[in-house]
Design a protein around this motif. Structure first.
Motif, PDB file in Angstrom:
ATOM      1  N   ARG A   1       5.290   2.981   8.593  1.00 60.48           N
ATOM      2  CA  ARG A   1       5.162   4.423   8.395  1.00 60.48           C
ATOM      3  C   ARG A   1       5.637   4.776   6.995  1.00 60.48           C
ATOM      4  O   ARG A   1       6.711   4.313   6.593  1.00 60.48           O
ATOM      5  N   ASP A   2       4.862   5.571   6.259  1.00 63.69           N
ATOM      6  CA  ASP A   2       5.338   5.977   4.933  1.00 63.69           C
ATOM      7  C   ASP A   2       5.134   7.464   4.725  1.00 63.69           C
ATOM      8  O   ASP A   2       4.448   8.130   5.500  1.00 63.69           O
ATOM      9  N   ASN A   3       5.773   7.988   3.690  1.00 66.36           N
ATOM     10  CA  ASN A   3       5.588   9.394   3.331  1.00 66.36           C
ATOM     11  C   ASN A   3       4.864   9.496   1.996  1.00 66.36           C
ATOM     12  O   ASN A   3       5.173  10.328   1.163  1.00 66.36           O
TER      13      ASN A   3
ATOM     14  N   ASN B   1       0.835  -1.204   0.000  1.00 66.84           N
ATOM     15  CA  ASN B   1       0.000   0.000   0.000  1.00 66.84           C
ATOM     16  C   ASN B   1       0.871   1.257   0.000  1.00 66.84           C
ATOM     17  O   ASN B   1       0.578   2.228  -0.696  1.00 66.84           O
ATOM     18  N   SER B   2       1.946   1.220   0.790  1.00 65.80           N
ATOM     19  CA  SER B   2       2.824   2.395   0.849  1.00 65.80           C
ATOM     20  C   SER B   2       3.454   2.651  -0.509  1.00 65.80           C
ATOM     21  O   SER B   2       3.560   3.793  -0.958  1.00 65.80           O
ATOM     22  N   LEU B   3       3.890   1.591  -1.181  1.00 72.00           N
ATOM     23  CA  LEU B   3       4.503   1.758  -2.496  1.00 72.00           C
ATOM     24  C   LEU B   3       3.471   2.247  -3.508  1.00 72.00           C
ATOM     25  O   LEU B   3       3.757   3.128  -4.325  1.00 72.00           O
ATOM     26  N   ASP B   4       2.269   1.700  -3.437  1.00 77.24           N
ATOM     27  CA  ASP B   4       1.207   2.182  -4.327  1.00 77.24           C
ATOM     28  C   ASP B   4       0.928   3.661  -4.081  1.00 77.24           C
ATOM     29  O   ASP B   4       0.512   4.382  -4.991  1.00 77.24           O
ATOM     30  N   ALA B   5       1.134   4.111  -2.845  1.00 76.71           N
ATOM     31  CA  ALA B   5       0.879   5.519  -2.510  1.00 76.71           C
ATOM     32  C   ALA B   5       2.073   6.400  -2.870  1.00 76.71           C
ATOM     33  O   ALA B   5       2.114   7.573  -2.517  1.00 76.71           O
ATOM     34  N   GLY B   6       3.063   5.814  -3.534  1.00 76.33           N
ATOM     35  CA  GLY B   6       4.191   6.605  -4.022  1.00 76.33           C
ATOM     36  C   GLY B   6       5.211   6.981  -2.962  1.00 76.33           C
ATOM     37  O   GLY B   6       5.942   7.962  -3.115  1.00 76.33           O
TER      38      GLY B   6
ATOM     39  N   LEU C   1       1.120   9.353  -0.356  1.00 75.11           N
ATOM     40  CA  LEU C   1       0.060  10.317  -0.620  1.00 75.11           C
ATOM     41  C   LEU C   1      -0.900  10.516   0.553  1.00 75.11           C
ATOM     42  O   LEU C   1      -1.477  11.584   0.723  1.00 75.11           O
ATOM     43  N   GLY C   2      -1.090   9.489   1.361  1.00 72.75           N
ATOM     44  CA  GLY C   2      -2.052   9.604   2.466  1.00 72.75           C
ATOM     45  C   GLY C   2      -3.480   9.314   2.007  1.00 72.75           C
ATOM     46  O   GLY C   2      -3.744   9.166   0.812  1.00 72.75           O
ATOM     47  N   ILE C   3      -4.376   9.221   2.997  1.00 74.51           N
ATOM     48  CA  ILE C   3      -5.777   8.917   2.670  1.00 74.51           C
ATOM     49  C   ILE C   3      -6.631  10.133   3.056  1.00 74.51           C
ATOM     50  O   ILE C   3      -6.515  10.641   4.166  1.00 74.51           O
TER      51      ILE C   3
ATOM     52  N   HIS D   1     -13.585  -4.839   0.086  1.00 71.03           N
ATOM     53  CA  HIS D   1     -13.747  -4.466  -1.325  1.00 71.03           C
ATOM     54  C   HIS D   1     -13.712  -2.962  -1.536  1.00 71.03           C
ATOM     55  O   HIS D   1     -14.255  -2.461  -2.505  1.00 71.03           O
ATOM     56  N   ALA D   2     -13.105  -2.231  -0.595  1.00 67.10           N
ATOM     57  CA  ALA D   2     -12.950  -0.794  -0.804  1.00 67.10           C
ATOM     58  C   ALA D   2     -11.551  -0.539  -1.347  1.00 67.10           C
ATOM     59  O   ALA D   2     -10.561  -0.918  -0.728  1.00 67.10           O
ATOM     60  N   THR D   3     -11.471   0.049  -2.510  1.00 69.54           N
ATOM     61  CA  THR D   3     -10.173   0.322  -3.119  1.00 69.54           C
ATOM     62  C   THR D   3     -10.236   1.583  -3.967  1.00 69.54           C
ATOM     63  O   THR D   3     -11.297   1.933  -4.482  1.00 69.54           O
ATOM     64  N   SER D   4      -9.097   2.251  -4.077  1.00 68.29           N
ATOM     65  CA  SER D   4      -9.029   3.410  -4.974  1.00 68.29           C
ATOM     66  C   SER D   4      -8.306   3.025  -6.261  1.00 68.29           C
ATOM     67  O   SER D   4      -7.995   3.876  -7.071  1.00 68.29           O
ATOM     68  N   LYS D   5      -8.030   1.720  -6.420  1.00 71.07           N
ATOM     69  CA  LYS D   5      -7.138   1.325  -7.508  1.00 71.07           C
ATOM     70  C   LYS D   5      -7.848   0.701  -8.712  1.00 71.07           C
ATOM     71  O   LYS D   5      -7.227   0.480  -9.748  1.00 71.07           O
ATOM     72  N   LEU D   6      -9.100   0.404  -8.573  1.00 70.72           N
ATOM     73  CA  LEU D   6      -9.878  -0.201  -9.657  1.00 70.72           C
ATOM     74  C   LEU D   6     -11.203   0.516  -9.731  1.00 70.72           C
ATOM     75  O   LEU D   6     -11.748   0.911  -8.713  1.00 70.72           O
TER      76      LEU D   6
ATOM     77  N   LEU E   1       0.166  -2.589  -6.998  1.00 69.06           N
ATOM     78  CA  LEU E   1       0.406  -3.832  -6.270  1.00 69.06           C
ATOM     79  C   LEU E   1      -0.892  -4.341  -5.650  1.00 69.06           C
ATOM     80  O   LEU E   1      -1.167  -5.523  -5.617  1.00 69.06           O
ATOM     81  N   GLY E   2      -1.699  -3.420  -5.141  1.00 69.18           N
ATOM     82  CA  GLY E   2      -2.989  -3.801  -4.568  1.00 69.18           C
ATOM     83  C   GLY E   2      -4.085  -3.598  -5.604  1.00 69.18           C
ATOM     84  O   GLY E   2      -3.891  -2.909  -6.603  1.00 69.18           O
ATOM     85  N   PHE E   3      -5.228  -4.211  -5.378  1.00 72.71           N
ATOM     86  CA  PHE E   3      -6.389  -3.981  -6.242  1.00 72.71           C
ATOM     87  C   PHE E   3      -7.619  -4.696  -5.696  1.00 72.71           C
ATOM     88  O   PHE E   3      -8.734  -4.433  -6.098  1.00 72.71           O
ATOM     89  N   ARG E   4      -7.416  -5.602  -4.717  1.00 73.00           N
ATOM     90  CA  ARG E   4      -8.536  -6.409  -4.272  1.00 73.00           C
ATOM     91  C   ARG E   4      -9.354  -5.724  -3.176  1.00 73.00           C
ATOM     92  O   ARG E   4     -10.456  -6.172  -2.859  1.00 73.00           O
ATOM     93  N   GLY E   5      -8.792  -4.666  -2.604  1.00 70.98           N
ATOM     94  CA  GLY E   5      -9.533  -3.956  -1.564  1.00 70.98           C
ATOM     95  C   GLY E   5      -9.810  -4.803  -0.339  1.00 70.98           C
ATOM     96  O   GLY E   5     -10.812  -4.626   0.342  1.00 70.98           O
TER      97      GLY E   5
HETATM   98  P1  ADP Z   1      -6.074  -2.242  -2.109  1.00 69.05           P
HETATM   99  O1  ADP Z   1      -4.648  -1.979  -1.838  1.00 69.05           O
HETATM  100  O2  ADP Z   1      -6.290  -3.546  -2.775  1.00 69.05           O
HETATM  101  O3  ADP Z   1      -6.725  -1.140  -2.810  1.00 69.05           O
HETATM  102  P2  ADP Z   1      -6.350  -2.108   0.751  1.00 69.05           P
HETATM  103  O4  ADP Z   1      -7.341  -2.687   1.657  1.00 69.05           O
HETATM  104  O5  ADP Z   1      -4.957  -2.550   0.898  1.00 69.05           O
HETATM  105  O6  ADP Z   1      -6.843  -2.402  -0.722  1.00 69.05           O
HETATM  106  O7  ADP Z   1      -6.375  -0.540   0.870  1.00 69.05           O
HETATM  107  C1  ADP Z   1      -7.605   0.135   0.630  1.00 69.05           C
HETATM  108  C2  ADP Z   1      -7.349   1.532   0.145  1.00 69.05           C
HETATM  109  O8  ADP Z   1      -6.800   2.311   1.181  1.00 69.05           O
HETATM  110  C3  ADP Z   1      -6.354   1.628  -0.985  1.00 69.05           C
HETATM  111  O9  ADP Z   1      -6.981   1.426  -2.247  1.00 69.05           O
HETATM  112  C4  ADP Z   1      -5.811   3.038  -0.813  1.00 69.05           C
HETATM  113  O10 ADP Z   1      -6.633   3.957  -1.453  1.00 69.05           O
HETATM  114  C5  ADP Z   1      -5.907   3.270   0.659  1.00 69.05           C
HETATM  115  N1  ADP Z   1      -4.616   3.082   1.341  1.00 69.05           N
HETATM  116  C6  ADP Z   1      -4.228   2.004   2.052  1.00 69.05           C
HETATM  117  N2  ADP Z   1      -2.997   2.163   2.547  1.00 69.05           N
HETATM  118  C7  ADP Z   1      -2.564   3.375   2.136  1.00 69.05           C
HETATM  119  C8  ADP Z   1      -1.343   4.108   2.300  1.00 69.05           C
HETATM  120  N3  ADP Z   1      -0.314   3.636   3.009  1.00 69.05           N
HETATM  121  N4  ADP Z   1      -1.256   5.334   1.726  1.00 69.05           N
HETATM  122  C9  ADP Z   1      -2.298   5.829   1.000  1.00 69.05           C
HETATM  123  N5  ADP Z   1      -3.456   5.176   0.809  1.00 69.05           N
HETATM  124  C10 ADP Z   1      -3.608   3.967   1.351  1.00 69.05           C
END
Ligand code: ADP
Ligand code: MG
Length: 612
Positions: free
Chosen positions: A57-59, A33-38, A61-63, A75-80, A92-96
């Motif tokens: 802990r990551d730096n 998740n941290s890597l997906d958040a850049g 994008l944040g939520i 099933h909550a995701t911002s990636k699909l 890397l993530g997508f399944r929520g």
């Molecule tokens: P997925 O990674 O499959 O989308 P997750 O349950 O791992 O599902 O995370 C749900 C959502 O929470 C992500 O889609 C993302 O938008 C947000 N999220 C989770 N961890 C982080 C993070 N470290 N930084 C930013 N957004 C995050």
């Protein structure tokens, strides 16, 4: 019971069973998740193997505030967005599933601030239920705190291994991601001790060095990017030269589109690439990263996303095999030279930035001396009357057959299981076998197996008698190992002294080698320690550990197939073999010597023996 939809919390727990197997799975999902958040910095902290606490802990994008609670729903995701996105997954993530799964089997706290917002949010869940949510101040980025994993799933908690094992799984994961993502700085702190720390300066050599240590990391060959530039399937990464090999497959790593995966076929492609270049039963060191169009690979195969399916698996197999082979062949030393190959001289390095580091490191490497068979350092030279005892085994009584010793006159006869007849060396065959003549025909000796046997007995008897000759190094050698290997090694350190290895802990994942057994003083300490770390310390008595360690030492130190031996060296090897208690098998049980009787030869030539 009539059919009904499961309540959300039950469904999450079931999903959690697949996604969250152990603390390392939590680390994996959260780091992804941290890597997906850049994130360019990811810090991992654990207590008690992650069972008590995991903090990531990551730096990134944040939520955003109004999405935090939602992120913990299944099933909550911002990636699909739509089903078609599944065909081209770039994250890397997508399944929520991760956050909801993790939260449902622990006490989870998330503190996060989206880069575009003024304040952040702190949310706490227990067993998946939100128990608090408040605004907080913090820099952009996310911190996830996972406490008391499986506190509400006693069955799963029971199946966790020791804290040490769990830490190893975590480190094995983090070290690999540290290499695959050189632009991200990774750190891992277990119970207050920093065990992994990379700079994230974009140089993959940096990660390799900090993860594999100088000796191994600097010797790896970069797969030239030109090999696959512009192709649909691109292969990058690092592979070991042919003189670097390991006893298990654990040093082969595969990434597909930035994701660490397990794939037996592709591992086999790597092994194939080293065909005939490594000793049998030895595995290469390889870190192979494949980039392939997202549409050509299905990552939605497994809940933990550790397996993938390719549209054209054969094409990927070929691409990997060819790229690795080309890299290795280019650097492979010419077989047939007696001197051990040059200790992983890096040669030409194509990776940008790696060149200076590697050249510098190569210069630090001590030159290797030639292997000697000489028995001058033999620890048991003066004590040959004593019965030989292998740790943990009993000595077979000598067979009833008549024993005629080939030892020098005057030396006391020893009880030996399978006496060798006196042999006269005729020559070397295929740089692999010695050809010798004996009282009953032709003898072929496997040079590697024979040398292994010689070394094995010397080291073993020396160990049992507490008098292995050791050779202090002129300068103690610093060896860094991957965190999981370091952890294994530190468990068996006390057993090593008796074997002639003086090794002491020297900081995180680092050891100081002060002395080697004199018999094998030409070995590279780093290679040796990596091998030895493969010997599991748990559940073993010291003698067993020592025997396993000695086997590893012998395997590595023994003269290899492909090495040309001089006549003196051949004679010495035969003499040494004659001195052993079990000259006819190597320590792994394979034959060292086969014999074709004169009768058999005569028969083959169609003549009667009395005509010979
Ligand atoms: P997925 O990674 O499959 O989308 P997750 O349950 O791992 O599902 O995370 C749900 C959502 O929470 C992500 O889609 C993302 O938008 C947000 N999220 C989770 N961890 C982080 C993070 N470290 N930084 C930013 N957004 C995050
Ligand atoms: Mg995720």
């Amino acid at each position: 019971m009539p059919i009904h939809l499961l309540p959300e919390d039950v469904a999450s727990r079931i999903a959690a069973g697949e996604v969250v197997e152990r603390p390392a799975s939590v680390v994996k999902e959260l780091v992804e998740n941290s890597l997906d958040a850049g994130a360019s910095r990811v810090e991992v902290e654990t207590q008690e193997g992650g069972i008590r606490l995991i903090r990531i802990r990551d730096n990134g994008l944040g939520i955003p505030t109004d999405e935090v609670a939602l992120a913990f729903r299944r099933h909550a995701t911002s990636k699909l967005e739509v089903a078609a996105d599944l065909d081209e997954i770039a994250t890397l993530g997508f399944r929520g599933e991760a956050l909801s799964s993790i939260a449902s089997v622990s006490r989870t706290t998330c503190i996060t601030r989206h880069a575009s917002e003024e304040t952040g949010t702190r949310i706490r869940l227990e067993g998946g239920q939100i128990v608090a949510q408040t605004p907080v101040g913090r820099p952009p980025g996310t911190e996830l705190l996972v406490e008391d994993l499986f506190y509400n799933v006693p069955a799963r908690r029971k199946f966790l291994r020791t804290e040490r094992t769990e830490r190893r799984h975590i480190d094995a994961f983090l070290t690999r991601y540290a290499i695959a993502y050189p632009g991200t700085a990774f750190s891992a702190i277990h119970d207050g001790n920093t065990v992994i720390s990379t700079a994230g300066n974009g140089d993959p050599a940096e990660g390799l060095l900090s993860v594999y240590g100088l000796e191994l990391g600097a010797g790896l060959l970069a797969i030239p990017e030109e090999l696959t530039a512009g192709l649909q399937i691109r292969v990058r990464g690092f592979v070991g030269p042919t003189n670097v090999h390991r006893a298990d497959r654990g040093y082969m790593t595969l990434f597909i589109n930035g994701r660490w995966i397990q794939d037996l076929r592709l591992s086999y492609a790597i092994i194939q690439a080293y065909h005939t270049l490594l000793p049998v039963k030895r595995y290469p060191v390889a870190f192979v990263m494949v980039e392939i169009p997202a549409g050509d690979v299905d990552v939605n195969v497994h809940p933990t996303k550790s397996e993938v399916r390719f549209r054209d698996a054969d094409a990927v197999f070929r691409a990997v095999q060819r790229a690795v082979r080309a890299t290795v062949i280019d650097e492979a030393p010419v077989a047939g030279s007696w001197a051990p190959s040059s200790g992983g001289q890096p040669g030409e390095v194509r990776g940008e930035g790696g060149e200076t580091t590697r050249d510098r490191l190569a210069a630090l490497r001590p030159s290797q001396s030639h292997i000697r068979f000489g028995s001058d350092t033999s620890p048991d030279a003066g004590s040959q009357e004593q019965g030989f005892v292998t740790p943990g085994t009993s000595v077979e009584p000598p067979p009833g057959e008549r024993i005629h010793t080939s030892s020098q006159a005057g030396e006391p006869q020893r009880a030996r299981a399978h006496e060798l007849p006196p042999l006269r060396v005729v020559g070397q065959l295929a740089t692999m076998f010695l050809v010798a003549e004996g009282p009953d025909g032709l003898y072929l000796i496997d040079q590697h197996a024979a040398h292994e046997r010689v070394l094995f007995e010397r080291l073993t008897s020396g160990t049992v008698q507490g008098q292995v000759a050791r050779q202090p190094l002129l300068e103690p050698k610093v060896v860094v190992l991957p965190a999981d290997a370091a952890d294994r090694l530190s468990q068996i350190l006390p057993a090593l002294t008796a074997v002639g290895l003086e090794v002491e802990p020297f900081g995180a994942n680092t050891f100081l080698v002060r002395a080697l057994p004199a018999q094998v003083q030409h070995l590279q300490p780093a290679d040796l320690l990596a091998d030895i770390a493969g010997v599991e310390g748990e559940l073993r008595v010291e003698a067993e550990v020592q025997e396993a360690v000695i086997r590893h030492i012998c395997k590595r130190a023994a003269v290899k197939a492909g090495q040309v031996l001089s006549r003196e060296e051949m004679n010495q090897l035969i003499t040494d073999l004659e001195q052993t208690q079990n000259p006819r098998t190597c320590p792994h049980g394979r034959p060292t010597i086969i014999q074709i009787s004169t009768e058999e030869l005569a028969r083959q030539f169609g003549r009667l023996i009395r005509d010979a």
